[in-house]
Each structure stands twice: as structure tokens, then as C-alpha cells.
Design an enzyme around this catalytic site. Sequence first.
Site, PDB file in Angstrom:
ATOM      1  N   GLY A 115       0.815  -1.214   0.000  1.00 16.60           N
ATOM      2  CA  GLY A 115       0.000   0.000   0.000  1.00 16.60           C
ATOM      3  C   GLY A 115       0.841   1.253   0.000  1.00 16.60           C
ATOM      4  O   GLY A 115       0.524   2.238  -0.694  1.00 16.60           O
ATOM      5  N   ASP A 116       1.937   1.251   0.754  1.00 16.64           N
ATOM      6  CA  ASP A 116       2.860   2.397   0.766  1.00 16.64           C
ATOM      7  C   ASP A 116       3.460   2.605  -0.624  1.00 16.64           C
ATOM      8  O   ASP A 116       3.659   3.743  -1.074  1.00 16.64           O
ATOM      9  CB  ASP A 116       3.983   2.161   1.776  1.00 16.64           C
TER      10      ASP A 116
END
Length: 304
Positions: free
Chosen positions: A248-249
Site C-alpha cells: 500500500g505504501d
Amino acid sequence: MIYTLTLNPSVDYIVKLESFQLGELNRTINEAKFPGGKGINVSTVLNQFGTKSKALGFIGGFTGAYIEQYLHNEKIDTDFVEVDEDTRINVKIKTSQESEINAIGPNISEQNFIRLKQKIHHLGADDLLVLAGSIPASLPKTTYEELVKICSESGADFVVDAEGDLLKKVLPYRPFLIKPNHHELGELFDTTIANPAEVIPYGKRLVDMGAKNVIVSLAGAGAALINSGMTLFAEVPKGEVKNSVGAGDSMVAGFLAAYERTRNIEEAFRYSVASGSATAFSLGLCTKEKVEELLPQVHIKEIR
């Protein structure tokens, strides 16, 4: 300038063993350590694309010094607030099953928090702040609201990658980007989201509540981007998932790096999906080369 904020960073110590026997002496096969934390991950992936950022947050002691030196060696700028206690060490045990031991982290004083807010006050209209992850117990629950309010007043854009009430409470300040996965989106609206079609109405509600751009990831089922002008759906590349940590980052970083370069939302979304997939298919965070290898597999269509 892009600034990333990690309120409770860590030194992640990863050990691999043939097996783990409780109460016995266990020896590792191999081990590694590196800085952990969602904001730090975003800075690391931005750096892969040659996009400058500055890492903010709280560090302390020998572990904090290690994180700062590691990032400087990678040519990533930092402007941390130093605290009295040591930055935490998180232990990741990899055997036939994976286990994690996450430490609480140092106490953050009111004065430490004031110093961080002073740094955020210096951001202006050409800056963007990425707020990612949970809030340490020693900080007020309103931490994100206080920080995005400062951004709103100064004209700085901001991105929030958080869950639940943390996310809901920043929406009135109009974040440039939020990135819930479909489980987190369902929890926000007390429902279950099972397929891409069900994402769209709830994504539009987040836009109505204040978000400028919403990316919703659905793991292997794809990803959606929704804003006031368009709804896009992307098929994700096919590959063996080796790692979900940091995916997600990586999506946030891929989006910001491409958007800073092109100012094109669709192209930024394409890089976002390729970056998240590249990390999922790797043992660590994605590389620029792996992202560009996957880009041709990211097929985007507009939903009308």
C-alpha cells in the site's frame, strides 16, 4: 517538496529459521535489518523513482540514529524530532509460519509534538505531506486532525493512508489522496465489499465527504480510482505474491512520483498499481526496474 511522516518508526529485525521451538535455543539461517514505518516506506519507494522527499517523525537513541544514517546513506533527506527514549525494534520471525513481535515505541512528550507541528507549519502551497500509519498511544487521538488542519491553513496538500475514524476525521480538510483497501472501505461504511462494482458508490461517497482522489485496492481483483471527474478501474499484473508488507505504501509512492512528473491522474494511477504489485511480488520494497517491467500489464478502463 514531498514530506513523509512516520510517527512511530522502527528498526525491523527479520530472522529466518528452519523451525522455531518455544523454550529452546534457536539459531537463524539468515537475518536482516532496515528502517520500518509506512512513511519511511513511501520515501524509500519515491527515492527509487528519483523523486525527492524528506522524512519526518520521531526518533531516539541508537536505533533512531541507525534509521537516520541508513536513510542518509540512501540519499533520503530527514528532519526528525529527537525524543529521549530509543526508537522501537520490531522482530519478524520467518519459519514455516510467520510471527511478529512489535514493540510499543518511545513516549512522545507534548514538547516533542509541538516541535513536529512547528516543522509542519513551514510547509507551503508547493508542498505535500504524506501521513501514514497509526498514532502512538502517547500522542493525542486528534494528532492527524491537528496536522492536516495546519496543512489546510498553509495551502499544503496532504495524503492520508490510515483506517477508520482517523481517516473519516480528515476528510473535511480535503486530502489530495486517500488509499483504503476494500476491507477498510467496507469497515468505514459498516458493510462488506466483495467485488469491484461495489467499490464505486462508496468511493464516490468519500469524494463527496472531501477526498480529492480515492484509490481502493482489491488485492488480486484490481484497483479503482475515483474522483469528482472520473472513475477508473485497473487490472493488476499477474504474479506470485511473496510479500504484502509495504504494498500500500508503494501504491502511494508510485502515484505521487508519477503525478509529480506528469500531472496526469491516469498515468499516476497506472504507476500506483504497478508499484503495489511490484512490492507484492518481491521480498522487499519495489524497484523502479520491477515497476516498469509490470507497467504494460496494468490495463485501465474508465467506468461511465
